[in-house]
Scaffold this motif. Sequence first.
Motif, PDB file in Angstrom:
ATOM      1  N   TYR A  31      -6.583   0.947 -20.709  1.00 41.69           N
ATOM      2  CA  TYR A  31      -7.186   0.949 -19.364  1.00 41.69           C
ATOM      3  C   TYR A  31      -6.087   0.907 -18.300  1.00 41.69           C
ATOM      4  O   TYR A  31      -6.093   1.700 -17.342  1.00 41.69           O
ATOM      5  N   ARG A  35      -5.515   3.654 -15.412  1.00 42.03           N
ATOM      6  CA  ARG A  35      -5.594   3.219 -14.018  1.00 42.03           C
ATOM      7  C   ARG A  35      -4.303   3.582 -13.275  1.00 42.03           C
ATOM      8  O   ARG A  35      -4.342   4.023 -12.126  1.00 42.03           O
ATOM      9  N   ILE A  68     -21.020   0.928 -20.712  1.00 45.42           N
ATOM     10  CA  ILE A  68     -21.479   0.818 -19.331  1.00 45.42           C
ATOM     11  C   ILE A  68     -20.616   1.736 -18.476  1.00 45.42           C
ATOM     12  O   ILE A  68     -19.390   1.744 -18.583  1.00 45.42           O
ATOM     13  N   LEU A  69     -21.319   2.544 -17.702  1.00 43.52           N
ATOM     14  CA  LEU A  69     -20.682   3.432 -16.737  1.00 43.52           C
ATOM     15  C   LEU A  69     -19.533   2.714 -16.035  1.00 43.52           C
ATOM     16  O   LEU A  69     -19.703   1.578 -15.590  1.00 43.52           O
ATOM     17  N   PHE A  70     -18.386   3.367 -15.889  1.00 42.24           N
ATOM     18  CA  PHE A  70     -17.303   2.762 -15.127  1.00 42.24           C
ATOM     19  C   PHE A  70     -17.456   3.132 -13.654  1.00 42.24           C
ATOM     20  O   PHE A  70     -17.380   4.313 -13.280  1.00 42.24           O
ATOM     21  N   ALA A  71     -17.672   2.126 -12.822  1.00 38.69           N
ATOM     22  CA  ALA A  71     -17.837   2.295 -11.373  1.00 38.69           C
ATOM     23  C   ALA A  71     -17.739   0.892 -10.786  1.00 38.69           C
ATOM     24  O   ALA A  71     -17.185   0.001 -11.436  1.00 38.69           O
ATOM     25  N   PHE A  86      -9.281  -1.886  -2.092  1.00 34.44           N
ATOM     26  CA  PHE A  86      -8.971  -2.993  -2.997  1.00 34.44           C
ATOM     27  C   PHE A  86      -7.507  -3.325  -2.799  1.00 34.44           C
ATOM     28  O   PHE A  86      -6.634  -2.489  -3.052  1.00 34.44           O
ATOM     29  N   TYR A 149     -20.831  -9.281   0.150  1.00 43.07           N
ATOM     30  CA  TYR A 149     -19.543  -8.626   0.442  1.00 43.07           C
ATOM     31  C   TYR A 149     -19.596  -7.902   1.783  1.00 43.07           C
ATOM     32  O   TYR A 149     -18.611  -7.874   2.527  1.00 43.07           O
ATOM     33  N   PHE A 202     -26.851  -6.222 -11.209  1.00 45.02           N
ATOM     34  CA  PHE A 202     -25.971  -7.404 -11.221  1.00 45.02           C
ATOM     35  C   PHE A 202     -26.171  -8.235  -9.957  1.00 45.02           C
ATOM     36  O   PHE A 202     -25.724  -7.843  -8.875  1.00 45.02           O
ATOM     37  N   SER A 204     -24.665 -11.207  -9.071  1.00 41.75           N
ATOM     38  CA  SER A 204     -23.618 -12.165  -9.460  1.00 41.75           C
ATOM     39  C   SER A 204     -23.641 -13.452  -8.646  1.00 41.75           C
ATOM     40  O   SER A 204     -23.187 -14.481  -9.115  1.00 41.75           O
ATOM     41  N   HIS A 319     -20.532 -13.702 -18.426  1.00 36.72           N
ATOM     42  CA  HIS A 319     -19.962 -13.027 -17.251  1.00 36.72           C
ATOM     43  C   HIS A 319     -18.879 -12.098 -17.783  1.00 36.72           C
ATOM     44  O   HIS A 319     -18.693 -12.005 -18.997  1.00 36.72           O
TER      45      HIS A 319
HETATM   46  C1  LIG Z   1     -19.118  -8.767  -8.067  1.00 31.79           C
HETATM   47  C2  LIG Z   1     -18.863  -7.451  -8.794  1.00 31.79           C
HETATM   48  C3  LIG Z   1     -17.910  -6.452  -8.424  1.00 31.79           C
HETATM   49  N1  LIG Z   1     -18.025  -5.432  -9.347  1.00 31.79           N
HETATM   50  C4  LIG Z   1     -18.976  -5.723 -10.281  1.00 31.79           C
HETATM   51  C5  LIG Z   1     -19.550  -6.975  -9.932  1.00 31.79           C
HETATM   52  C6  LIG Z   1     -20.717  -7.638 -10.621  1.00 31.79           C
HETATM   53  C7  LIG Z   1     -20.367  -8.259 -11.909  1.00 31.79           C
HETATM   54  C8  LIG Z   1     -19.498  -9.490 -11.788  1.00 31.79           C
HETATM   55  O1  LIG Z   1     -19.929 -10.483 -11.222  1.00 31.79           O
HETATM   56  O2  LIG Z   1     -18.363  -9.406 -12.316  1.00 31.79           O
HETATM   57  C9  LIG Z   1     -19.459  -4.907 -11.400  1.00 31.79           C
HETATM   58  C10 LIG Z   1     -18.497  -4.045 -12.126  1.00 31.79           C
HETATM   59  N2  LIG Z   1     -17.176  -3.790 -11.844  1.00 31.79           N
HETATM   60  C11 LIG Z   1     -16.672  -2.941 -12.770  1.00 31.79           C
HETATM   61  C12 LIG Z   1     -17.699  -2.567 -13.668  1.00 31.79           C
HETATM   62  C13 LIG Z   1     -17.500  -1.463 -14.706  1.00 31.79           C
HETATM   63  C14 LIG Z   1     -18.124  -1.514 -15.960  1.00 31.79           C
HETATM   64  C15 LIG Z   1     -17.717  -2.632 -16.915  1.00 31.79           C
HETATM   65  O3  LIG Z   1     -18.353  -3.708 -16.862  1.00 31.79           O
HETATM   66  O4  LIG Z   1     -16.847  -2.389 -17.769  1.00 31.79           O
HETATM   67  C16 LIG Z   1     -18.844  -3.293 -13.298  1.00 31.79           C
HETATM   68  C17 LIG Z   1     -20.221  -3.327 -13.958  1.00 31.79           C
HETATM   69  C18 LIG Z   1     -15.294  -2.452 -12.823  1.00 31.79           C
HETATM   70  C19 LIG Z   1     -14.233  -3.192 -12.110  1.00 31.79           C
HETATM   71  N3  LIG Z   1     -14.270  -3.664 -10.819  1.00 31.79           N
HETATM   72  C20 LIG Z   1     -13.061  -4.207 -10.495  1.00 31.79           C
HETATM   73  C21 LIG Z   1     -12.183  -4.076 -11.605  1.00 31.79           C
HETATM   74  C22 LIG Z   1     -10.726  -4.484 -11.639  1.00 31.79           C
HETATM   75  C23 LIG Z   1      -9.977  -3.476 -10.817  1.00 31.79           C
HETATM   76  C24 LIG Z   1      -8.607  -3.139 -11.325  1.00 31.79           C
HETATM   77  O5  LIG Z   1      -8.476  -2.353 -12.296  1.00 31.79           O
HETATM   78  O6  LIG Z   1      -7.656  -3.634 -10.720  1.00 31.79           O
HETATM   79  C25 LIG Z   1     -12.921  -3.444 -12.619  1.00 31.79           C
HETATM   80  C26 LIG Z   1     -12.414  -3.040 -13.993  1.00 31.79           C
HETATM   81  C27 LIG Z   1     -12.692  -4.741  -9.162  1.00 31.79           C
HETATM   82  C28 LIG Z   1     -13.672  -5.627  -8.478  1.00 31.79           C
HETATM   83  N4  LIG Z   1     -14.993  -5.356  -8.272  1.00 31.79           N
HETATM   84  C29 LIG Z   1     -15.593  -6.408  -7.612  1.00 31.79           C
HETATM   85  C30 LIG Z   1     -14.610  -7.374  -7.345  1.00 31.79           C
HETATM   86  C31 LIG Z   1     -14.859  -8.690  -6.651  1.00 31.79           C
HETATM   87  C32 LIG Z   1     -13.406  -6.875  -7.861  1.00 31.79           C
HETATM   88  C33 LIG Z   1     -12.037  -7.484  -7.702  1.00 31.79           C
HETATM   89  C34 LIG Z   1     -11.811  -8.613  -8.634  1.00 31.79           C
HETATM   90  C35 LIG Z   1     -10.995  -8.148  -9.790  1.00 31.79           C
HETATM   91  O7  LIG Z   1      -9.928  -7.556  -9.531  1.00 31.79           O
HETATM   92  O8  LIG Z   1     -11.405  -8.392 -10.940  1.00 31.79           O
HETATM   93  C36 LIG Z   1     -17.012  -6.453  -7.247  1.00 31.79           C
END
Ligand SMILES: Cc1c2[nH]c(c1CCC(=O)O)Cc1[nH]c(c(CCC(=O)O)c1C)Cc1[nH]c(c(CCC(=O)O)c1C)Cc1[nH]c(c(C)c1CCC(=O)O)C2
Length: 339
Positions: A31, A35, A68-71, A86, A149, A202, A204, A319
């Motif tokens: 990954y 990325r 699960i779809l990546f998004a 980000f 958010y 979700f 959360s 989670h």
């Molecule tokens: C609150 C929330 C978000 N995103 C998501 C939620 C709800 C689920 C939860 O509570 O975790 C949901 C989410 N985010 C991501 C997915 C993809 C599918 C999967 O689950 O594999 C899903 C289903 C990818 C991601 N979304 C994010 C990453 C990390 C980004 C990176 O590669 O740097 C991924 C893989 C970034 C993200 N996205 C979000 C935040 C707050 C952050 C930053 C925090 C962090 O860096 O972990 C918002």
Amino acid sequence: MKTLLRVLRGEALPTPPVWLMRQAGRYLPEYRATRAKAGSFLDLCYTPELAEEVTLQPIRRFGFDAAILFADILLIPQSLGLDLSFVEGEGPRLAWRREPRDLGSLRPLDEIDETLSPVYETVRRLSRSLPAETTLIGFAGAPWTVATYMAAGRGTPDQGPARRWMFGDPDGFAELIDRVTDATIHYLSCQIEAGAEVVKIFDSWAGALTPPMFERFAIRPAARIAAALKERHPDVPIIGFPRGAGALYRDFARGAGVDAIALDSQVPLGWARGALGDVALQGNLDPMLMVVGGTALEAEARRIRDEMAGHPHIFNLGHGITPDADPANVDRLLKAIRG
Ligand SMILES: Cc1c2[nH]c(c1CCC(=O)O)Cc1[nH]c(c(CCC(=O)O)c1C)Cc1[nH]c(c(CCC(=O)O)c1C)Cc1[nH]c(c(C)c1CCC(=O)O)C2
């Protein structure tokens, strides 16, 4: 039929299907490599062949029962016109086009696909490239969590700005929730039309709501999304995840009209089996065990599997898996569950 779909239709399987929240993520070296190639997290989300690739990586490596779809849940506010970025190591930032919280500056529903259409292309590609036995899950954030958010412009420890808006101007806040709900219905319908076989919502930050506000801003929007999707796509199961809802999980299970409930790690499974009715249950291993591993992980995985035996159960975490998790612990987990 695929194992995940059988459980979502109410069947209890001797070995539960397994997938993990955030299974495509930074704990996997492949990954991190993709990325880096994409340049940024958002470029990864909006480049269908790369988003497809990272969705497939954990399926290839571990053979999970679902992909699960990546998004990201924050693509919806971006499609509504907020500027999203980000910041490395700091998490998301969202900025409104004019004044903060100016609902008049949001883009109309018929323009959001200008932003979101690459996501549908990712789903189309995945529905062709996934193994025949793997179920494809689409998803969106619940309106309340997305709104936290949008209100703060970033992640917050206590969802303070959204709670302030909600209590200070409930009707104005309800309008925001309605706009996000409409966008979410459209977004999930399009994911289903592109090939998603299940969708997950979700919420959360559901645990930050008081009981009356949980009813208004978690249960009602989920019910509106579920009803609209069921009307258009009656056979597509919906998983709801009101994380941290505690005793309110019961009200959610009764009121939201979803087919399955995802449980956080604090929910007692015996209670959930009795209190949440006939719905399928998903969960709820503490993600910390994916860091710790060893016999602690194996014992907890077996406890959860055994406590859920005889009930429709999808094995998952409570989670998302964290970046410091050891991929070898996923193999240990799968061995403990599947034998
Ligand atoms: C609150 C929330 C978000 N995103 C998501 C939620 C709800 C689920 C939860 O509570 O975790 C949901 C989410 N985010 C991501 C997915 C993809 C599918 C999967 O689950 O594999 C899903 C289903 C990818 C991601 N979304 C994010 C990453 C990390 C980004 C990176 O590669 O740097 C991924 C893989 C970034 C993200 N996205 C979000 C935040 C707050 C952050 C930053 C925090 C962090 O860096 O972990 C918002």
